[in-house]
Design a protein around this motif. Structure first.
Motif, mmCIF file in Angstrom:
data_model
loop_
_atom_site.group_PDB
_atom_site.id
_atom_site.type_symbol
_atom_site.label_atom_id
_atom_site.label_comp_id
_atom_site.label_asym_id
_atom_site.label_seq_id
_atom_site.Cartn_x
_atom_site.Cartn_y
_atom_site.Cartn_z
ATOM 1 N N TRP A 76 18.695 -27.067 -14.768
ATOM 2 C CA TRP A 76 19.170 -26.232 -13.665
ATOM 3 C C TRP A 76 19.867 -27.151 -12.666
ATOM 4 C CZ3 TRP A 76 19.902 -21.317 -12.310
ATOM 5 C CH2 TRP A 76 19.990 -20.978 -10.961
ATOM 6 N N THR A 77 21.132 -26.897 -12.398
ATOM 7 C CA THR A 77 21.922 -27.839 -11.596
ATOM 8 C C THR A 77 22.276 -27.324 -10.203
ATOM 9 O OG1 THR A 77 23.977 -26.984 -12.586
ATOM 10 C CG2 THR A 77 22.926 -28.877 -13.666
ATOM 11 N N GLU A 78 21.872 -26.108 -9.872
ATOM 12 C CA GLU A 78 22.207 -25.592 -8.542
ATOM 13 C C GLU A 78 21.302 -26.212 -7.485
ATOM 14 O OE1 GLU A 78 22.764 -21.420 -8.103
ATOM 15 O OE2 GLU A 78 23.457 -21.156 -10.177
ATOM 16 N N ASN A 79 21.799 -26.245 -6.255
ATOM 17 C CA ASN A 79 21.071 -26.879 -5.157
ATOM 18 C C ASN A 79 20.138 -25.896 -4.456
ATOM 19 O OD1 ASN A 79 22.209 -29.466 -5.414
ATOM 20 N ND2 ASN A 79 24.070 -28.771 -4.388
ATOM 21 N N ARG A 80 19.322 -25.224 -5.237
ATOM 22 C CA ARG A 80 18.296 -24.335 -4.697
ATOM 23 C C ARG A 80 17.183 -24.242 -5.726
ATOM 24 N NH1 ARG A 80 20.530 -18.253 -5.845
ATOM 25 N NH2 ARG A 80 21.971 -18.782 -7.527
ATOM 26 N N ALA A 83 15.693 -19.056 -7.437
ATOM 27 C CA ALA A 83 16.957 -18.382 -7.735
ATOM 28 C C ALA A 83 16.747 -16.888 -7.924
ATOM 29 C CB ALA A 83 17.585 -18.975 -8.988
ATOM 30 N N SER A 87 21.338 -14.716 -11.183
ATOM 31 C CA SER A 87 21.679 -16.124 -11.432
ATOM 32 C C SER A 87 20.883 -16.673 -12.611
ATOM 33 C CB SER A 87 21.402 -16.967 -10.191
ATOM 34 O OG SER A 87 22.241 -16.585 -9.121
ATOM 35 N N TYR A 91 22.278 -18.095 -16.197
ATOM 36 C CA TYR A 91 21.839 -19.404 -16.695
ATOM 37 C C TYR A 91 21.329 -19.291 -18.133
ATOM 38 C CZ TYR A 91 18.418 -23.195 -17.298
ATOM 39 O OH TYR A 91 17.663 -24.224 -17.787
ATOM 40 N N GLN A 223 14.394 -24.379 0.040
ATOM 41 C CA GLN A 223 15.251 -24.306 -1.142
ATOM 42 C C GLN A 223 15.748 -25.682 -1.563
ATOM 43 O OE1 GLN A 223 15.237 -21.986 -3.094
ATOM 44 N NE2 GLN A 223 16.532 -20.255 -2.578
ATOM 45 N N ARG A 224 15.791 -26.610 -0.629
ATOM 46 C CA ARG A 224 16.222 -27.973 -0.944
ATOM 47 C C ARG A 224 15.293 -28.959 -0.239
ATOM 48 N NH1 ARG A 224 22.556 -28.963 -0.201
ATOM 49 N NH2 ARG A 224 21.979 -30.730 -1.530
#
Length: 492
Positions: A76-80, A83, A87, A91, A223-224
């Motif tokens: 998983w490459t999203e910055n959260r 999800a 989304s 994926y 989330q980050r």
């Protein structure tokens, strides 16, 4: 013996039931680790994604971080970390296409019955295809169907609910065009679905009340964090996501162990956590004082504290109590003068447990009662040949457990091929007294009410349920696969 790779054939080495995250994970592992096996994915619905395509209620999202909930072979490459459902579906769909397993999916193929033939050494699968029965055959079956009923929800006794003149909605069957703008909404329930719905409905509704019979623990998570921010900037991508994944797994595991080892301290910490985020003067008790210890049930996640933010903004509130009666226009509570006046009632009361998507299982035409069977190493079913279930974790991301199970299956298939075994059947030794344990180790209402519909775990090896990913992964790759497992070579 392997079946021919014929696109028109209905005979395969492996049939995977379900094209959700567990089924797609199993299929990808099959291509990677047992590439000479032919397989098909039978999906009852008309889309990939399972849970993440089925649920459409506002805000539908994961309750685990995607760094560990995602596939290890497709980071998983999203910055959260948390999800939304669409989304996650994208994926899963992208991963299936990248690994080429989407070409193996047969949509609108619902498994009705599976019958193992000892004489033929294969499964005969009766499948509903758009209302017509068709038969498939496979040497091995993998059930990636999850653990709940897609077609019906957990029945909830709500006195007088039939009297209500407004709209009554269950999140599992969310109407596509439900208009809740400027409406007063009561969400009955206190689990992950209710905690997700409250802040998302509050953005549009006039007011949202979460009516809970008993409180739950609600934890705000960012989330980050600093690692997810800096690691991609400083490290190669393959290092980055392995490190982030390890961090999220380790932190959750350590916190889980802390909660189970020091429940009083954990309760105090979670109470303080809630108090610090509530509006000034908002009472912590009884709304945020559960009767059970942390992780007896799953903790509810609030990304960036959106749940508490809705309370601070006055767009939502929480009422704790039991329903005395629902009238045509309101909800009366036991022992209280409070009357709620919703325009819409949402019954977020839980899932109905269901094994194998409701398919009936037979061995040599004899029906198998799965509720009386134990699960061997959390993967295979007592007295049932060549069949595996993909079970995930309740105290960590589901996919971690499902991936360990998938890798166990590929290892077993490779061993059976190399040693010319045609059948593998786990059996409880007649001299072994096993204490029955639930396969899902939670005290949530939907789990306790549905445990009689599921297979069981045992209190000793190799019948223990999966519980710790590093150990389960090691067992899948290197552990003993002979204890209480009976292999045979039969001519076919």
């Amino acid at each position: 013996m392997a079946y021919e790779k014929d696109s028109t054939s209905r005979s395969y080495d492996v049939a995977i039931v379900g094209a959700g995250i567990s089924g797609i994970n199993a299929a990808c592992r099959m291509k990677e680790q047992s590439p000479d096996r032919t397989f098909v994915i039978l999906e009852a619905r008309d889309a990939i994604g399972g849970t993440w395509d089925l649920f459409r209620y506002p805000g539908i999202r994961s309750d685990s971080d995607l760094y560990t909930f995602g596939f290890p072979f497709s980071p998983w490459t999203e910055n959260r970390a948390i999800a939304d459902g669409p989304s996650i579906k994208r994926y899963v769909t992208k991963t299936a296409a990248t690994f080429g397993v989407d070409k193996h999916i047969k949509y609108r193929h619902k498994l009705l019955e599976a019958n193992w033939s000892t004489d033929e050494q294969c499964w005969s699968l009766r499948v509903d295809v758009s209302g017509e029965d068709r038969y498939f055959h496979s040497r091995f079956v993998v059930f990636g169907t999850g653990y709940y009923d897609y077609n019906s929800a957990l029945p909830a006794t709500i006195p007088g609910i039939e009297n209500f003149q407004g709209k009554v909605v269950h999140p599992q069957f969310w109407p596509e065009k439900l208009d809740y703008e400027n409406k007063n909404i009561v969400v009955i329930g206190s689990g992950a679905t209710a905690v997700t719905l409250l802040p998302n409905l509050a953005k549009t509704a006039a007011h949202v009340t979460m009516l809970q019979r008993s409180p739950t623990y609600v934890v705000s998570v960012p989330q980050r964090n600093s690692l997810t921010y800096w690691a991609p900037k400083l490290l190669p991508s393959n290092w980055t996501y392995n490190i982030i994944r390890a961090q999220f797994f380790l932190l959750q595991f350590l916190y889980f162990k802390f909660c189970k080892t020091f429940p009083t301290a954990a309760r105090k910490g979670l109470r303080k956590h809630a108090a610090e985020q509530l509006p000034k003067g908002y009472p912590v008790e009884p709304a945020f004082q559960p009767s059970y210890n942390p992780w007896d049930q799953r903790l509810c996640i609030s990304p960036n504290g959106d749940f508490y933010e809705s309370l601070r903004e006055g767009k939502a509130d929480i009422v704790t109590g039991r329903i005395k009666q629902v009238t045509s226009a309101g909800i009366l509570l036991e022992g209280s003068d409070t009357i709620l006046h919703p325009d819409i009632i949402i019954t977020a009361t839980g899932l109905k447990l269901l094994w194998a998507g409701g398919a009936k299982i037979f061995v040599d035409n004899e029906p198998i009662d799965m509720t009386k069977k134990h699960v061997w190493k959390g993967v295979m079913i007592e007295d049932v040949p060549n069949a595996a279930i993909m079970m995930g974790y309740t105290n960590a991301s589901w996919t971690l457990g499902a991936d360990a199970s998938a890798q166990f299956v590929t290892r077993l298939l490779n061993r059976m091929k190399s040693e010319a075994f045609s059948q593998a059947v786990p059996k409880v030794d007649k001299d072994t007294a096993i204490k029955d344990l639930p396969i899902l180790n939670l005290s949530s209402t939907y789990v306790t009410e549905g445990k009689g519909d599921m297979p069981k775990a045992g209190d000793r090896e190799p019948w223990l349920r999966q519980s710790f990913y590093p150990r389960d992964l090691w067992e899948a790759r290197f552990g003993d696969i002979t204890q209480d497992m009976h292999y045979t070579r039969l001519s076919t």
